[in-house]
Design an enzyme around this catalytic site. Structure first.
Site, PDB file in Angstrom:
ATOM      1  N   GLU A   1      13.607   1.800   4.139  1.00 53.09           N
ATOM      2  CA  GLU A   1      11.533   2.285   5.445  1.00 53.09           C
ATOM      3  C   GLU A   1      11.115   1.222   5.602  1.00 53.09           C
ATOM      4  OE1 GLU A   1      10.458   4.735   1.945  1.00 53.09           O
ATOM      5  OE2 GLU A   1      12.321   5.978   2.181  1.00 53.09           O
TER       6      GLU A   1
ATOM      7  N   ARG B   1       6.031  -3.162   7.565  1.00 54.15           N
ATOM      8  CA  ARG B   1       5.114  -4.327   7.573  1.00 54.15           C
ATOM      9  C   ARG B   1       6.081  -5.130   8.434  1.00 54.15           C
ATOM     10  NH1 ARG B   1       1.127  -6.290   4.463  1.00 54.15           N
ATOM     11  NH2 ARG B   1       2.206  -5.180   1.829  1.00 54.15           N
TER      12      ARG B   1
ATOM     13  N   ARG C   1      -7.915  -5.108   4.797  1.00 47.63           N
ATOM     14  CA  ARG C   1      -7.138  -5.759   4.160  1.00 47.63           C
ATOM     15  C   ARG C   1      -7.677  -7.010   2.743  1.00 47.63           C
ATOM     16  NH1 ARG C   1      -2.984  -8.339   4.756  1.00 47.63           N
ATOM     17  NH2 ARG C   1      -1.304  -6.661   2.847  1.00 47.63           N
TER      18      ARG C   1
ATOM     19  N   TYR D   1      -7.582  -6.624  -0.570  1.00 50.91           N
ATOM     20  CA  TYR D   1      -6.353  -7.044  -1.655  1.00 50.91           C
ATOM     21  C   TYR D   1      -6.736  -8.689  -1.707  1.00 50.91           C
ATOM     22  CZ  TYR D   1      -3.906  -2.833   0.347  1.00 50.91           C
ATOM     23  OH  TYR D   1      -3.942  -1.334   1.019  1.00 50.91           O
TER      24      TYR D   1
ATOM     25  N   CYS E   1     -22.814  -3.108   5.718  1.00 48.94           N
ATOM     26  CA  CYS E   1     -23.758  -3.571   4.883  1.00 48.94           C
ATOM     27  C   CYS E   1     -23.394  -3.642   3.920  1.00 48.94           C
ATOM     28  CB  CYS E   1     -24.808  -1.995   5.447  1.00 48.94           C
ATOM     29  SG  CYS E   1     -25.484  -2.667   6.385  1.00 48.94           S
TER      30      CYS E   1
HETATM   31  N1  LLP Z   1       8.259   3.655   1.562  1.00 51.84           N
HETATM   32  C1  LLP Z   1       7.646   4.179   0.359  1.00 51.84           C
HETATM   33  C2  LLP Z   1       7.494   5.355   0.045  1.00 51.84           C
HETATM   34  C3  LLP Z   1       6.162   3.117   0.331  1.00 51.84           C
HETATM   35  O1  LLP Z   1       4.935   3.867   0.185  1.00 51.84           O
HETATM   36  C4  LLP Z   1       5.885   2.116   1.887  1.00 51.84           C
HETATM   37  C5  LLP Z   1       4.680   1.613   1.449  1.00 51.84           C
HETATM   38  C6  LLP Z   1       6.732   2.223   2.191  1.00 51.84           C
HETATM   39  C7  LLP Z   1       7.824   2.288   2.663  1.00 51.84           C
HETATM   40  C8  LLP Z   1       6.479   0.850   3.685  1.00 51.84           C
HETATM   41  O2  LLP Z   1       6.441  -0.272   2.616  1.00 51.84           O
HETATM   42  P1  LLP Z   1       6.344  -1.901   4.024  1.00 51.84           P
HETATM   43  O3  LLP Z   1       8.278  -1.780   4.448  1.00 51.84           O
HETATM   44  O4  LLP Z   1       5.650  -1.503   4.920  1.00 51.84           O
HETATM   45  O5  LLP Z   1       6.519  -3.127   2.798  1.00 51.84           O
HETATM   46  N2  LLP Z   1      -1.982  -1.174   2.589  1.00 51.84           N
HETATM   47  C9  LLP Z   1      -1.251  -2.096   2.126  1.00 51.84           C
HETATM   48  C10 LLP Z   1       0.436  -1.887   1.703  1.00 51.84           C
HETATM   49  C11 LLP Z   1       0.688  -0.324   0.816  1.00 51.84           C
HETATM   50  C12 LLP Z   1       1.867  -0.357   1.127  1.00 51.84           C
HETATM   51  C13 LLP Z   1       1.922   1.305   0.905  1.00 51.84           C
HETATM   52  N3  LLP Z   1       3.310   2.098   0.632  1.00 51.84           N
HETATM   53  C14 LLP Z   1      -1.539  -3.048   2.318  1.00 51.84           C
HETATM   54  O6  LLP Z   1      -2.365  -3.533   3.574  1.00 51.84           O
HETATM   55  O7  LLP Z   1      -0.638  -4.813   1.953  1.00 51.84           O
END
Ligand code: LLP
Length: 412
Positions: free
Chosen positions: A274, A277, A313, A317, A343
Site C-alpha cells: 500500500e 508517500r 506537516r 510533525y 494566526c
Molecule cells: N496503509 C495504511 C493502512 C496506512 O495507514 C498508510 C498511511 C499507508 C498505507 C501509506 O503509508 P506510506 O506509504 O505513505 O508511508 N500524515 C503523515 C503520515 C500518516 C500515515 C498514515 N498512514 C505524514 O504526513 O507524514
C-alpha cells in the site's frame, strides 16, 4: 527521482517553468509532475517483478481523481480508509477487486458500501469490527472477504504520530489473538478469511522493521495454513520513506528484495503493498508567493501566501521540506523563518532556514509536498484551499480549482 529542476536559474516542473504556472493559476497551488508520479509507480512494479503481487496505492496520501486515474490506467489497486476514499477510487475507475479497506473505525454504512462494491478485502482491526462486518454481510446475503490487520509490535523508528505497529498503538490486533479470530471468522458463514495484513508506520528509512514484520506474518500464515485457513494475500501495508533532507531510504528494489527474501518458499501467496508517500511525495511542490519580509530584533521572517492550512506537516510533525526560490540567485545564505498568514505561532513551513536573498512578489517552491500535503489541507482561518495542477511534459492542467468564498460556506 523527481522532475523539478533548475534550468538557467529557473525552477521547472518537467518542461514547464513554475513561474508561468504561478502567474496563470495564482498561488498557493500544488504542482504535480505526472511523469514523476508514474515513474515511482513503475519503479515499484519493477521491484516486485517475478513475485505475484498487487500494488494498492494509498488514496489518503494524495487523492485527486487525476492522480487516481493514473493508478487506474496501470491496472493497479487502492488502499482506502473511508467511504469517501472508496467513492473516489471507484470514480477514478480503480477496479473494486483491487481495493483493500483498512481503518479502526469503519462505520456500518461504510462497510455496506464496500460490500456492495465487492472490494478485494476488509483489513479488520478488532473483534468488535469483525462481529459487525459479519452481521452486515449476513443481512445482505453476502460474504465479506477479510484479512486481519495484525500488530506485530515492531518499532518502525519513525515519528511517533506515524508509527502504527507498536503494541501501544490503536491499530490492528495482537498476533497472539489473531489465530482465535481467524478460527472464529472461518466458522462464520458471512466471513471468508483470505488475507493477513499489517502496516507498521510511515516514512521508514530502513528495511529492517519491514523484514521483521514480514517474518512475523509469514509464521502466522504458516500456522493458519496448518489450521486449514487458506490465506492467499499477504498485505504488508505502505511505509517506504523518501528523501526530504538527508535521509537515505531504501530504494523500491532494495525494499522489495528484502521482503522477497523473507517470503521465499511461500507458494500461492500474493503480496499486496500500500505505497503512498514513495509514489506521491517527491512528485509535487507547493508553489507560494512571498507577501512580505519582516525583520524583528530576534528573527527574519519571510511571510508567504501558503500556510499551515495548506501544508500542515512542518507544524504537526516538525517535518523538513526543502524550500527553493523559483528564480534562484547565488546571494549569501541567511537564516529565515518561512511563515504563513495563519494566526498561530505554529504556522511555519521552515524555521531558521538558510535562504538566499528573496523579495516580496517572488515565488517559492516547497519541495516534496505531494504526500499528505493537499490531502491534509483545511479551510482554517477561512482560507480557500489551494488549486492543484498536473504537469505532463510541456503542458499543464488544473486538476482542482482553487476554492472560492462560496465553497467556504457551502452547506452552512
Ligand atoms: N496503509 C495504511 C493502512 C496506512 O495507514 C498508510 C498511511 C499507508 C498505507 C501509506 O503509508 P506510506 O506509504 O505513505 O508511508 N500524515 C503523515 C503520515 C500518516 C500515515 C498514515 N498512514 C505524514 O504526513 O507524514
Amino acid at each position: 527521482m523527481d522532475l523539478f529542476e533548475y534550468k538557467n536559474n529557473e525552477l521547472y516542473c518537467e518542461d514547464v517553468p513554475l513561474a508561468s504556472i504561478a502567474q496563470a493559476i495564482g498561488t498557493p497551488c500544488y504542482v504535480y509532475s505526472s511523469t514523476t508520479f508514474k515513474q515511482h509507480l513503475e519503479d515499484l512494479e519493477q521491484a516486485w517483478e517475478g513475485t505475484p503481487h498487487l500494488t494498492c496505492y494509498s488514496v489518503k496520501v494524495a487523492s485527486n481523481l487525476a492522480l487516481l486515474k493514473i493508478v487506474a490506467a496501470r491496472n493497479l489497486g487502492a488502499d482506502i480508509v473511508s467511504g469517501g476514499e472508496l467513492f473516489r477510487a471507484l470514480k477514478a475507475g480503480i477496479e473494486p477487486s483491487k481495493i483493500v479497506y483498512s481503518g479502526v473505525g469503519k462505520t456500518a454504512s461504510e462497510m455496506a458500501e464496500a460490500l456492495e462494491a465487492s472490494i478485494l478485502m476488509f483489513n479488520v482491526e478488532s473483534a468488535a469490527e469483525l462481529e459487525l462486518l459479519a452481521k452486515i454481510a449476513a443481512d445482505k446475503n453476502l460474504t465479506a472477504p477479510i484479512s486481519l490487520r495484525v500488530n506485530p509490535d515492531v518499532d518502525p523508528k519513525t515519528h511517533p504520530y506515524v508509527a502504527t505497529g507498536l503494541k501501544e498503538s490503536k491499530f490492528g490486533v495482537p498476533a497472539a489473538e489473531a489465530l482465535e479470530l481467524y478460527s472464529l471468522a472461518s466458522q462464520t458463514p458471512s466471513l471468508r478469511p483470505v488475507g493477513l495484513d499489517c502496516h507498521i508506520g510511515s516514512q521508514l528509512v530502513s528495511v529492517e522493521p519491514f523484514r521483521e514484520a514480514a517474518s512475523i506474518l509469514k509464521d502466522l500464515i504458516l500456522r493458519l495454513r496448518q489450521s486449514s485457513i487458506p490465506i492467499t494475500f499477504l498485505d504488508l501495508g505502505g511505509g517506504l520513506g523518501i528523501n526530504y533532507f538527508q535521509e537515505k531510504p531504501p530504494t523500491p528494489a532494495q525494499y522489495a528484495g528484502a521482503l522477497k527474501e523473507v517470503l521465499s518458499g511461500m507458494p500461492d501467496l500474493t503480496v499486496i503493498t500500500e505505497p503512498g508517500r514513495v509514489v506521491a511525495g517527491n512528485s509535487a511542490v507547493l508553489l507560494t508567493k512571498v507577501l512580505y519580509l519582516k525583520q524583528t530584533q530576534a528573527k527574519s521572517f519571510v511571510i508567504i501566501d501558503g500556510a499551515l492550512n495548506d501544508l500542515i506537516r512542518p507544524s504537526l510533525y516538525g517535518s523538513y521540506h526543502a524550500i527553493g526560490l523559483v528564480k534562484s540567485n547565488d546571494g549569501p545564505l541567511s537564516p529565515v523563518d518561512v511563515v504563513g498568514p495563519v494566526c498561530e505561532s505554529g504556522d511555519f513551513l521552515a524555521k531558521d532556514r538558510p535562504l538566499p536573498p528573496v523579495a516580496a512578489g517572488e515565488f517559492l517552491a516547497v519541495r516534496s509536498a505531494g504526500a499528505y500535503g493537499f490531502s491534509m489541507s483545511s479551510n482554517y482561518n477561512s482560507r480557500p484551499r489551494a488549486a492543484e495542477v498536473l504537469v505532463s511534459g510541456n503542458s499543464f492542467e488544473v486538476i482542482r480549482n482553487r476554492e472560492s468564498y462560496q465553497d467556504l460556506i457551502r452547506g452552512e
